[in-house]
Write a protein that holds these residues in place. Sequence first.
Motif, PDB file in Angstrom:
ATOM      1  N   ARG A 154      -4.094  51.498  26.070  1.00 51.20           N
ATOM      2  CA  ARG A 154      -2.662  51.263  26.070  1.00 51.20           C
ATOM      3  C   ARG A 154      -1.915  52.548  25.726  1.00 51.20           C
ATOM      4  NH1 ARG A 154       1.639  49.549  23.350  1.00 51.20           N
ATOM      5  NH2 ARG A 154       2.598  47.548  23.871  1.00 51.20           N
ATOM      6  N   ILE A 155      -0.912  52.891  26.532  1.00 52.39           N
ATOM      7  CA  ILE A 155      -0.114  54.081  26.286  1.00 52.39           C
ATOM      8  C   ILE A 155       1.245  53.678  25.741  1.00 52.39           C
ATOM      9  CG2 ILE A 155       1.106  55.992  27.416  1.00 52.39           C
ATOM     10  CD1 ILE A 155      -1.222  56.379  29.214  1.00 52.39           C
ATOM     11  N   SER A 156       1.580  54.244  24.580  1.00 52.02           N
ATOM     12  CA  SER A 156       2.911  54.012  24.017  1.00 52.02           C
ATOM     13  C   SER A 156       3.883  54.976  24.681  1.00 52.02           C
ATOM     14  CB  SER A 156       2.899  54.270  22.513  1.00 52.02           C
ATOM     15  OG  SER A 156       2.061  53.346  21.863  1.00 52.02           O
ATOM     16  N   PRO A 157       5.173  54.635  24.672  1.00 55.12           N
ATOM     17  CA  PRO A 157       6.149  55.579  25.233  1.00 55.12           C
ATOM     18  C   PRO A 157       6.041  56.914  24.501  1.00 55.12           C
ATOM     19  CG  PRO A 157       7.175  53.471  24.710  1.00 55.12           C
ATOM     20  CD  PRO A 157       5.794  53.422  24.142  1.00 55.12           C
ATOM     21  N   MET A 158       6.067  57.976  25.259  1.00 51.94           N
ATOM     22  CA  MET A 158       5.831  59.293  24.697  1.00 51.94           C
ATOM     23  C   MET A 158       7.048  60.173  24.936  1.00 51.94           C
ATOM     24  SD  MET A 158       2.083  60.664  25.778  1.00 51.94           S
ATOM     25  CE  MET A 158       0.919  59.356  25.341  1.00 51.94           C
ATOM     26  N   ARG A 159       7.315  61.052  24.005  1.00 56.75           N
ATOM     27  CA  ARG A 159       8.369  62.035  24.206  1.00 56.75           C
ATOM     28  C   ARG A 159       7.959  62.939  25.378  1.00 56.75           C
ATOM     29  NH1 ARG A 159       9.678  66.282  19.395  1.00 56.75           N
ATOM     30  NH2 ARG A 159      10.664  67.867  20.721  1.00 56.75           N
ATOM     31  N   ARG A 160       8.905  63.208  26.282  1.00 53.66           N
ATOM     32  CA  ARG A 160       8.590  64.072  27.421  1.00 53.66           C
ATOM     33  C   ARG A 160       8.895  65.517  27.100  1.00 53.66           C
ATOM     34  NH1 ARG A 160      11.129  60.536  32.377  1.00 53.66           N
ATOM     35  NH2 ARG A 160      10.112  58.596  31.745  1.00 53.66           N
ATOM     36  N   GLY A 161       8.124  66.409  27.652  1.00 58.16           N
ATOM     37  CA  GLY A 161       8.390  67.819  27.359  1.00 58.16           C
ATOM     38  C   GLY A 161       7.443  68.757  28.066  1.00 58.16           C
ATOM     39  N   ALA A 162       7.174  69.885  27.428  1.00 55.02           N
ATOM     40  CA  ALA A 162       6.564  71.019  28.115  1.00 55.02           C
ATOM     41  C   ALA A 162       5.112  71.272  27.711  1.00 55.02           C
ATOM     42  CB  ALA A 162       7.396  72.266  27.868  1.00 55.02           C
ATOM     43  N   VAL A 163       4.488  70.305  26.999  1.00 53.56           N
ATOM     44  CA  VAL A 163       3.106  70.511  26.575  1.00 53.56           C
ATOM     45  C   VAL A 163       2.175  69.619  27.381  1.00 53.56           C
ATOM     46  CG1 VAL A 163       1.473  70.410  24.648  1.00 53.56           C
ATOM     47  CG2 VAL A 163       3.841  71.097  24.234  1.00 53.56           C
ATOM     48  N   ALA A 164       1.180  70.226  28.023  1.00 50.37           N
ATOM     49  CA  ALA A 164       0.134  69.469  28.703  1.00 50.37           C
ATOM     50  C   ALA A 164      -1.089  69.403  27.793  1.00 50.37           C
ATOM     51  CB  ALA A 164      -0.229  70.136  30.025  1.00 50.37           C
ATOM     52  N   ILE A 165      -1.678  68.222  27.702  1.00 51.45           N
ATOM     53  CA  ILE A 165      -2.886  68.049  26.899  1.00 51.45           C
ATOM     54  C   ILE A 165      -4.038  67.740  27.845  1.00 51.45           C
ATOM     55  CG2 ILE A 165      -4.022  66.618  25.144  1.00 51.45           C
ATOM     56  CD1 ILE A 165      -1.746  68.290  23.996  1.00 51.45           C
ATOM     57  N   VAL A 166      -5.100  68.529  27.752  1.00 57.64           N
ATOM     58  CA  VAL A 166      -6.293  68.290  28.558  1.00 57.64           C
ATOM     59  C   VAL A 166      -7.457  68.232  27.574  1.00 57.64           C
ATOM     60  CG1 VAL A 166      -7.700  69.086  30.491  1.00 57.64           C
ATOM     61  CG2 VAL A 166      -5.257  69.622  30.435  1.00 57.64           C
ATOM     62  N   SER A 167      -8.143  67.103  27.530  1.00 56.84           N
ATOM     63  CA  SER A 167      -9.054  66.885  26.410  1.00 56.84           C
ATOM     64  C   SER A 167     -10.361  66.249  26.846  1.00 56.84           C
ATOM     65  CB  SER A 167      -8.358  65.976  25.385  1.00 56.84           C
ATOM     66  OG  SER A 167      -9.240  65.592  24.366  1.00 56.84           O
ATOM     67  N   HIS A 168     -11.452  66.728  26.286  1.00 54.12           N
ATOM     68  CA  HIS A 168     -12.717  66.026  26.481  1.00 54.12           C
ATOM     69  C   HIS A 168     -12.772  64.752  25.656  1.00 54.12           C
ATOM     70  CE1 HIS A 168     -14.694  69.965  27.960  1.00 54.12           C
ATOM     71  NE2 HIS A 168     -14.556  69.142  28.976  1.00 54.12           N
ATOM     72  N   SER A 169     -11.929  64.678  24.642  1.00 53.93           N
ATOM     73  CA  SER A 169     -11.896  63.486  23.799  1.00 53.93           C
ATOM     74  C   SER A 169     -10.686  62.646  24.160  1.00 53.93           C
ATOM     75  CB  SER A 169     -11.812  63.917  22.325  1.00 53.93           C
ATOM     76  OG  SER A 169     -11.314  62.866  21.526  1.00 53.93           O
ATOM     77  N   GLY A 170     -10.909  61.437  24.643  1.00 55.06           N
ATOM     78  CA  GLY A 170      -9.810  60.561  25.041  1.00 55.06           C
ATOM     79  C   GLY A 170      -8.948  60.188  23.855  1.00 55.06           C
ATOM     80  N   ALA A 171      -9.596  59.885  22.710  1.00 50.73           N
ATOM     81  CA  ALA A 171      -8.838  59.523  21.518  1.00 50.73           C
ATOM     82  C   ALA A 171      -8.018  60.722  21.040  1.00 50.73           C
ATOM     83  CB  ALA A 171      -9.776  59.057  20.411  1.00 50.73           C
ATOM     84  N   GLY A 172      -8.588  61.911  21.175  1.00 49.16           N
ATOM     85  CA  GLY A 172      -7.860  63.120  20.783  1.00 49.16           C
ATOM     86  C   GLY A 172      -6.608  63.296  21.625  1.00 49.16           C
ATOM     87  N   ALA A 173      -6.710  63.012  22.918  1.00 48.33           N
ATOM     88  CA  ALA A 173      -5.545  63.127  23.790  1.00 48.33           C
ATOM     89  C   ALA A 173      -4.448  62.165  23.344  1.00 48.33           C
ATOM     90  CB  ALA A 173      -5.945  62.849  25.242  1.00 48.33           C
ATOM     91  N   ILE A 174      -4.841  60.937  23.042  1.00 49.67           N
ATOM     92  CA  ILE A 174      -3.855  59.952  22.571  1.00 49.67           C
ATOM     93  C   ILE A 174      -3.220  60.404  21.261  1.00 49.67           C
ATOM     94  CG2 ILE A 174      -3.707  57.623  21.565  1.00 49.67           C
ATOM     95  CD1 ILE A 174      -3.601  57.498  24.531  1.00 49.67           C
ATOM     96  N   ALA A 175      -4.049  60.938  20.376  1.00 49.69           N
ATOM     97  CA  ALA A 175      -3.526  61.390  19.085  1.00 49.69           C
ATOM     98  C   ALA A 175      -2.485  62.486  19.284  1.00 49.69           C
ATOM     99  CB  ALA A 175      -4.656  61.882  18.190  1.00 49.69           C
ATOM    100  N   HIS A 186       1.817  66.330  30.630  1.00 49.90           N
ATOM    101  CA  HIS A 186       0.638  65.698  31.212  1.00 49.90           C
ATOM    102  C   HIS A 186      -0.356  65.381  30.111  1.00 49.90           C
ATOM    103  CE1 HIS A 186       2.346  68.232  34.377  1.00 49.90           C
ATOM    104  NE2 HIS A 186       1.812  67.407  35.262  1.00 49.90           N
ATOM    105  N   LEU A 187      -1.091  64.297  30.297  1.00 52.13           N
ATOM    106  CA  LEU A 187      -2.139  63.952  29.353  1.00 52.13           C
ATOM    107  C   LEU A 187      -3.376  63.655  30.191  1.00 52.13           C
ATOM    108  CD1 LEU A 187      -1.837  63.476  26.214  1.00 52.13           C
ATOM    109  CD2 LEU A 187      -1.843  61.049  26.738  1.00 52.13           C
ATOM    110  N   VAL A 188      -4.439  64.426  29.989  1.00 51.43           N
ATOM    111  CA  VAL A 188      -5.641  64.223  30.794  1.00 51.43           C
ATOM    112  C   VAL A 188      -6.849  64.043  29.885  1.00 51.43           C
ATOM    113  CG1 VAL A 188      -7.154  65.164  32.577  1.00 51.43           C
ATOM    114  CG2 VAL A 188      -4.703  65.697  32.614  1.00 51.43           C
ATOM    115  N   SER A 189      -7.525  62.926  30.040  1.00 56.34           N
ATOM    116  CA  SER A 189      -8.818  62.725  29.392  1.00 56.34           C
ATOM    117  C   SER A 189      -9.874  63.060  30.434  1.00 56.34           C
ATOM    118  CB  SER A 189      -8.926  61.263  28.923  1.00 56.34           C
ATOM    119  OG  SER A 189     -10.267  60.887  28.772  1.00 56.34           O
ATOM    120  N   VAL A 190     -10.515  64.205  30.266  1.00 55.04           N
ATOM    121  CA  VAL A 190     -11.369  64.779  31.310  1.00 55.04           C
ATOM    122  C   VAL A 190     -12.692  64.022  31.471  1.00 55.04           C
ATOM    123  CG1 VAL A 190     -12.671  66.864  31.935  1.00 55.04           C
ATOM    124  CG2 VAL A 190     -10.373  67.069  30.979  1.00 55.04           C
ATOM    125  N   GLY A 191     -13.160  63.433  30.354  1.00 60.59           N
ATOM    126  CA  GLY A 191     -14.448  62.749  30.417  1.00 60.59           C
ATOM    127  C   GLY A 191     -15.567  63.723  30.705  1.00 60.59           C
TER     128      GLY A 191
END
Lengths: 711, 711
Positions: A154-175, A186-191
Amino acid sequence: MNGATSAEAMRRLMEARSVAVVGASERPDASAGFVMRNLLAHGYAGAVHPVHPTARNVYGRKAVPRLAALDVVPDAVVAGVAAERVLDVIDEAGGLGIKAAVVLASGFAEIGEEGRARQAELARLARGHAMALCGPNCLGIYVPRTGLALYSSRISPMRRGAVAIVSHSGAGAIALGNTGRFGISHLVSVGNGAVTDMPDYLRYLAGLEDVRAIGLIIEQIRDPRSFADAMARVHATGKAVLALHVGRSVRGMVATAAHTGALATSSALISAYFRDTGIIEVHTMDELIETAVLLSGKVATACAGGGVAAIGVSGGGLAHMSDVAENVGIAMPPLTEETRGALRKLLPRYVTPGNPLDMTGIAFSEPGRYRKALEVVAQDPAISLIAAVQDVPKGLDEGGAEEYGGIAEAIAGFAVNADMPVVFLSNLSAGPHRRIRSILEAADVPMVFGTRAGLLAIKRCLTRPQPRSVEPPQPLDRQERWVERLKQGGPLGEREAKAFLRGHGMQIALERPAATRAEAIAAAIDIGFPVVMKIDSSDLTHKTEIGGVRLDIRDARAAGESFDIIMETVSRGAPRAVLRGVLVEQMIVDGTEALVGLARHEPFGLAVLVGVGGVLVEVIGETALSLPPIDIAGAKTLIGATKLDTLLGAYRGRAVGDRNALAEVVVQVSRIALCYGDLIEAVDLNPVKVLARGEGVRVLDALIVPRARRS
Amino acid sequence: MNGATSAEAMRRLMEARSVAVVGASERPDASAGFVMRNLLAHGYAGAVHPVHPTARNVYGRKAVPRLAALDVVPDAVVAGVAAERVLDVIDEAGGLGIKAAVVLASGFAEIGEEGRARQAELARLARGHAMALCGPNCLGIYVPRTGLALYSSRISPMRRGAVAIVSHSGAGAIALGNTGRFGISHLVSVGNGAVTDMPDYLRYLAGLEDVRAIGLIIEQIRDPRSFADAMARVHATGKAVLALHVGRSVRGMVATAAHTGALATSSALISAYFRDTGIIEVHTMDELIETAVLLSGKVATACAGGGVAAIGVSGGGLAHMSDVAENVGIAMPPLTEETRGALRKLLPRYVTPGNPLDMTGIAFSEPGRYRKALEVVAQDPAISLIAAVQDVPKGLDEGGAEEYGGIAEAIAGFAVNADMPVVFLSNLSAGPHRRIRSILEAADVPMVFGTRAGLLAIKRCLTRPQPRSVEPPQPLDRQERWVERLKQGGPLGEREAKAFLRGHGMQIALERPAATRAEAIAAAIDIGFPVVMKIDSSDLTHKTEIGGVRLDIRDARAAGESFDIIMETVSRGAPRAVLRGVLVEQMIVDGTEALVGLARHEPFGLAVLVGVGGVLVEVIGETALSLPPIDIAGAKTLIGATKLDTLLGAYRGRAVGDRNALAEVVVQVSRIALCYGDLIEAVDLNPVKVLARGEGVRVLDALIVPRARRS
């Protein structure tokens, strides 16, 4: 092999205008159910095509029983099915011309042999269809601007802006996405990144104007070359990349055969790799957050190098901030006499003008002077950034927080008009009271929370790394004789290793092998006393510990005795080792002992190590490392990063060491890595004696471990 | 002299049942106005007597024109007047029998000469009247339980609890009081501590049952002995004391004459002092907060030593936590086979039972198993504390946070019944979402925020320091001859210093002075080659750098040459130095070079330093230090805290060094400090050669700097 997804396929994935969701259902725990709900909740404007064997519609969208039943070719497909069914879905999608996929299921390389085979097949299929593929074993992709929320939690509404997150950890991306501290592009859980990996996302993000900073949580760098290439593209656009490498404590060491190589962990190598590719390394989630706050804000471009001035109303708080600033390596230069004079005119006698500047209670009663003080300090040529240090703890009531309102307004008023960047720093990582925060947010004043993480963020903002540029060294000629020897396996002991090095142009100490007592005495007389004697055997890699080395042999009698003692001691200590006799070597008393080596760290290949050598290796226990190629400038930087820097300087009356000659050895070793890298596991030159300036270096001992052959 | 306020006067101050407020007014910026408003707002039940020259009443309380007009003797008086008037108020109060005072005004020792005189007079008056006195230059005292809010800035309502804050920084006290993370029992802004200082507050707090932890922000330790005495009392009650020392980067070094002494900053000494007195040192406000959370909670008493197990639902988050745990020195032992077996039975096949334990998505779908896993891990004998690692970022919406509710309930359910302490750790220092926080708070589960500060708090909870206990060493006899020499001033060069040490029972290398070339040759022949030759002069403290040392002299010819070269080189380099000739000394080739010394750090007096010696001092640049007395066990601990630990071990085939003999030297030097401490500025034994076990040590060079005489 990962990476190298085409730009067109990346766009289909990240900017999909229509999506098929295979496995879509209204079941609360189904991964594709999360995707459906997220797409609807986040206002995705593209077409959504649920694919379900029986349902007529899912969450009000018309469903089809299989992909082939669609009358359009969607940009992307989400494979929300179990691992066993994923291959079929991807193959079908590829056959239909779909160029992008998100595979959510686990059950691939992370579960062992069976999963690895499945993942290899998945990658083969995706490549065959020229698809971009996020996953498998991932949470997916979320793009707040478009509502593209192909995300399986589940994705909560997120503030929009200029930071892209690319993460091997899905929970880390959400955090990171939900801190509220910075806006997300952008938010990417790379898996598992089986097909499309971090470098692909970096290359894609490099092309987007509205991305200013990219935050990475990295568990593993799978393809260092591709990564470095992508980083070069990102850097060319001026965006900042920051990375938290997690799981470094559980990584094993690779080059265990070379005893000194084991001192350099791959964790140190990853830090070196980050530095060399221009990635800003952070060590905690908090540092990542605070640094992202600054690097995505307007401060990022304004400040470049130079010193920090601090201002506040608490002597203790400023003293603490100054302590931590010194600890993390931030320069807080004194203010110029001119600045201090101007402050003296501005402020009452009991306020001491300095850096840090304690405004005392006058900041509360006359906040206008606080603002004027900022303006004065901003004129100081030594200052590149002002930190306004203020704790306004969250637990204050409204009246309590209100007392700080004037100070916040002063900072905000200054920030709006000033060229000089000002950062609000709270010593409390919980941050300031909401009332103060909103005043500063309205004026777009960047805020960092927590003394340590906040100051590290400021430091990284002031000293943005650049990818290392290297003068490519002259390649070595690959000599067939040595290729054969390395392929044959088994370590090259001192005598052979020195021959190898000599054959590639290195200065080696004068030495002679001696098989008998008489030969040893004759060799010593020839070389000239004093000499050193060492056991000559390919079977022994630790000569000193086993009694195989005797120093400072001063005459023929001592030479004979030494031969006998070495042969006897070593025979007793290592009865199975084949002993060829001894090596007799010139004794070099003066100079500084260094270590230069190579150690294999997959997937990076051979890394070059430099550090203090000889008996001090275990005591000082510190090496600097970098990946080849290394040029003279790079070699000197490495040397300068170790205690060799002190040892080679003029200290305690000793002669200055020949730094240039040592740097040449480092370059030479990096050339060996480039030439014979496929055949070598480790190289250990230790000690390398660095003589006085102009007198060069001598390699006194050496060991080369060939790479184990793959069966 | 500060400190030593009587227990009765401390009670009058901290438990005042009636207060006179001199300078009370309704002016919004008057310090005594803040006191009046705070007392009313926080429900102080005692009598409040405003003192104002003209007002009839202040905030509805009847005012009197001066203290003498009161018809009662209040427990405490607040002097809310300017510095110039403070002395009169205190003298008047003392004359009336008032035994406690709070002096808010600045304008005392912090402003220079004039202020120092005023402060001395204030202290004299207060002592004459046997008063407790908080300040001057302070914000005052606040006791939430009674509403005693003698504080000159606005106090917001504070959570009540078991943490007392005593701070040299008033703003720091407010920041810690209002975090909302722990409850406050007392808040004290100590100010200049002219009369009543931190040790007095510590002694007072030691006697209170409802105080579990005391947090200190320290700018300066004014009376180390009194502080240590107070700490011993606090420790006897089982309370924890944690301290943040601020302003360490601006402190100067004291013992500059002894070159190696300068390596030990007083900041290192304060850390050593904290350790030795059983104070838990923290390095940031965040660490202070997180540590206070744990040490004031129920976990504090439950856990003692042992390992930490981590549990969570994010592999990346757990990996990161494990990295930082290793970095800060927390042991995370593997689970026993029995524990792993039990987890295997409990959990699906794809969950790997280990430490850290990644529960994967099953934690969401079946939180009951999460709780059972906690119960299983709690049985593991290697585990003393479980960290439940979970980020539930604040930015989640209610539905997003709700998903973690089951996990929070599982942790809470476990915590309520378990003997094993469980701590909730958020990698985000902002802490978890309110929804999760309230579940955990209701179950009294301690929570720490931020990976680094949180893990440091856990570490400090597992390894609570104890005050060092020392076997008091036999005192040395003070020899009149040396007392005279030290009083005379001027450094004792090698020859004199060695005579001093020899006269106090230390093993010194065999040496002979020689004033001429012929004497030098004769001395060398007597001692036996090889020898070392060193310049003999009291005027030179850095012999090596000036060319005053020659090593490894092997025959008579070389001895003569060496004498000539030394005398010529040194005469040229230091033309004004008086040269007595050279010292000829046995050359000791083997052994490890150590440094043992004394350096003065006021107000602590002489500290003992131990570290690697000889040419490596600048390279390794690390010494351990402690205050005398030091016994053999303490000396070994110091040695063990430096790289000497490696150098004296069996490493690289070298003999194990005589650690006992070196420890004896350390003890001996600490005895010299105790015996001649009033006369000595610094002592520097460097190098001390540590020979093989059983062969003792030899002091090869020494320097003693007498204390400069006070004019």
